[in-house]
Design an enzyme around this catalytic site. Structure first.
Site, PDB file in Angstrom:
ATOM      1  N   HIS A 178       0.939  -1.359  -0.096  1.00 14.98           N
ATOM      2  CA  HIS A 178      -0.042   0.080   0.082  1.00 14.98           C
ATOM      3  C   HIS A 178       0.693   1.242   0.162  1.00 14.98           C
ATOM      4  CE1 HIS A 178      -2.587  -3.043   1.747  1.00 14.98           C
ATOM      5  NE2 HIS A 178      -3.810  -2.267   1.297  1.00 14.98           N
ATOM      6  N   ASP A 250      -4.606  -6.451  -7.501  1.00 12.22           N
ATOM      7  CA  ASP A 250      -4.586  -5.666  -6.410  1.00 12.22           C
ATOM      8  C   ASP A 250      -5.042  -4.161  -6.807  1.00 12.22           C
ATOM      9  OD1 ASP A 250      -4.962  -5.200  -3.442  1.00 12.22           O
ATOM     10  OD2 ASP A 250      -3.064  -6.052  -3.091  1.00 12.22           O
TER      11      ASP A 250
END
Length: 478
Positions: A178, A250
């Site tokens: 992230h 993702d």
């Protein structure tokens, strides 16, 4: 632009959105063929919301991250009714894992959600991993493989598609994707013996989707993250492992790839690599149409073969069609309520050392660590609430990284120290050591990957969930 080409481009886009109702731009995009929508807790998910989405595009793949444990979108306020993967791996009862997977699938079936972005098939081989940890079934490929299959069978047995993630494996990293691009420093031989077996097992079990990981793996491709690498997505996953279901990225707003390219270029590169669906968690009208236009332009320029785009769109639609064909399984699952399985699994997962019985309200000192961005910010550890339900007037004190402790020695209340992933944080272990020096009778509860017990009484839940907290509170007050 060609309506057919534009619709193909829209089909491979799967954004999230802000707000508790479907915005005008999303409804319009669904009508133009938007292939999927990703739901988050911020969307106030219920059956009516899903009906509104399906009214605009009945074939839309509606997806959610409902792993159980730390990652829940449906039960974020009180915590999940099911312990997470590591707790299930600690118990190591594949029948129990399948029951949990089936109940999670049942919850999604009741809402008419197509796809669960779970299970996490990563082998958590690196204890310092900041983003996987308790989301993995454990550190062994054999353990993770058998529970990945059990979870897939449970979810898909309820008529909802499962998704093995994060291919080729996010377990041996020290960076949260992230925030930045992680690198997996492993040979091809290690990848095949350690990281790939759970994905191979999931594919053999018929998993309907696989999610790519934003991981730089030099042994496969020294220049591009796996999501954007044809070597990883097509040659390895499609060719060597034989996966022919829907391959989804993702979220492309994660910094591992977002720091490299804009959304349009990421979408084109991912499609060229062999991906079928582009997930963007923080979706917006601007981003969706930027990606659509970039894909269309890439096809027209010859950068992206139209046949590749058509193949990707066909796999998205095939997943939707599979879901449509599972109506009988979903109907059966809706009546198959197993209310006891979550708490039973959480109780079985507890590992304890020492003995203690709290007979009056304690002071709960939460030694807080930052959860990864995969975990909803509102997710509670739940220990204080669970103890309060059994011992009214339980008090709570939250510490941050400064670790400044009050004078526990003069406090007459029992002390419970709640930590998360103590094995990964020096300051947490230091804080616990100082607290135990003041109060040797303090009880330590670790909700993450635990460090070796340093207290006389130590409880490990191996994850965060409402039932894990309840199981710990029961044990402490038995």
């Amino acid at each position: 632009m060609s309506g057919d080409l534009s619709r193909l481009a829209m089909t491979v886009l799967h954004p999230g959105y802000e707000g508790v109702s479907t915005p005008d731009w999303l409804r319009r995009a669904l009508g133009e063929g938007l292939g999927g929508v990703v739901l988050f807790s911020r969307n106030a998910i219920d059956a009516q919301l899903v009906r509104h989405i399906r009214a605009e595009n009945p074939a839309a793949v509606i997806a959610i991250d409902e792993e159980g444990g730390t990652v829940t979108r449906l039960e974020v306020q009180d915590g999940s009714s099911f312990p997470g993967s590591r707790a299930l791996g600690v118990v190591d009862d594949v029948a129990l894992t399948e029951r949990v997977g089936r109940q999670i699938g049942r919850m999604l079936a009741e809402l008419d959600i197509t796809l669960n972005y779970a299970p996490d098939a990563d082998v958590n081989s690196n204890p310092a991993n900041p983003v996987i940890g308790v989301r993995s079934f454990g550190p062994s490929p054999e353990l993770v493989s058998r529970h990945t299959v059990a979870y897939v069978n449970g979810v898909q047995g309820a008529g909802v598609a499962a998704c093995a993630k994060h291919f080729p494996g996010h377990g041996d990293t020290v960076t949260d994707s992230h925030l930045a691009l992680p690198t997996v420093h492993a040979s091809r031989e290690v990848l095949f013996s350690r990281d790939l077996p759970p994905f191979r097992a999931a594919i053999d079990a018929g998993v309907r989707a696989v999610m790519s990981g934003h991981l730089l793996i030099p042994a496969l491709d020294p220049s591009m993250p796996a999501t954007l690498s044809r070597t990883a997505m097509t040659e390895l996953l499609r060719g060597e492992l034989g996966f022919d279901g829907m391959l989804v990225t993702d979220s492309i707003d994660m910094q591992a790839v977002a720091a490299m390219f804009g959304p349009g270029e990421i979408a084109v590169r991912a499609l060229n690599a062999g991906v079928d669906a582009i997930c963007v968690g923080q979706g917006s009208e601007e981003i969706v149409y930027e990606m659509r236009d970039a894909i269309v332009a890439a096809v027209r320029s010859g950068e992206l073969p139209e046949e590749r785009l058509a193949e990707a769109a066909a796999r998205v639609l095939a997943l939707s069609e599979w879901y449509g064909a599972q109506a009988a399984l979903r109907d059966k699952a809706r009546g198959d309520v197993d209310e006891s399985v979550g708490l039973a699994a959480a109780r079985a997962a507890l590992t304890t050392s020492g003995t203690a019985t709290l007979d009056r309200a304690p002071l709960v000192v939460e030694v807080n660590t930052r959860f990864s961005k995969a975990v909803d910010a509102a997710t509670p550890t739940g220990i204080t609430a669970a103890l309060t339900a059994l011992l009214p007037n339980t008090a709570r004190l939250q510490l941050d990284t400064s670790g400044e402790l009050p004078d526990l020695a003069s406090d007459e209340r029992p002390v419970v120290l709640v930590v998360h992933d103590a094995a990964r944080h020096d300051w947490v272990r230091s804080t616990v050591t100082r607290a135990l020096a003041m109060r040797p009778d303090a009880i330590v509860v670790d909700t993450g990957v635990p460090a070796p017990p340093g207290a006389a009484v130590h409880v490990a839940t191996h994850g965060i969930s409402r039932v894990s907290a309840q199981a710990a509170a029961e044990w402490l007050t038995q």
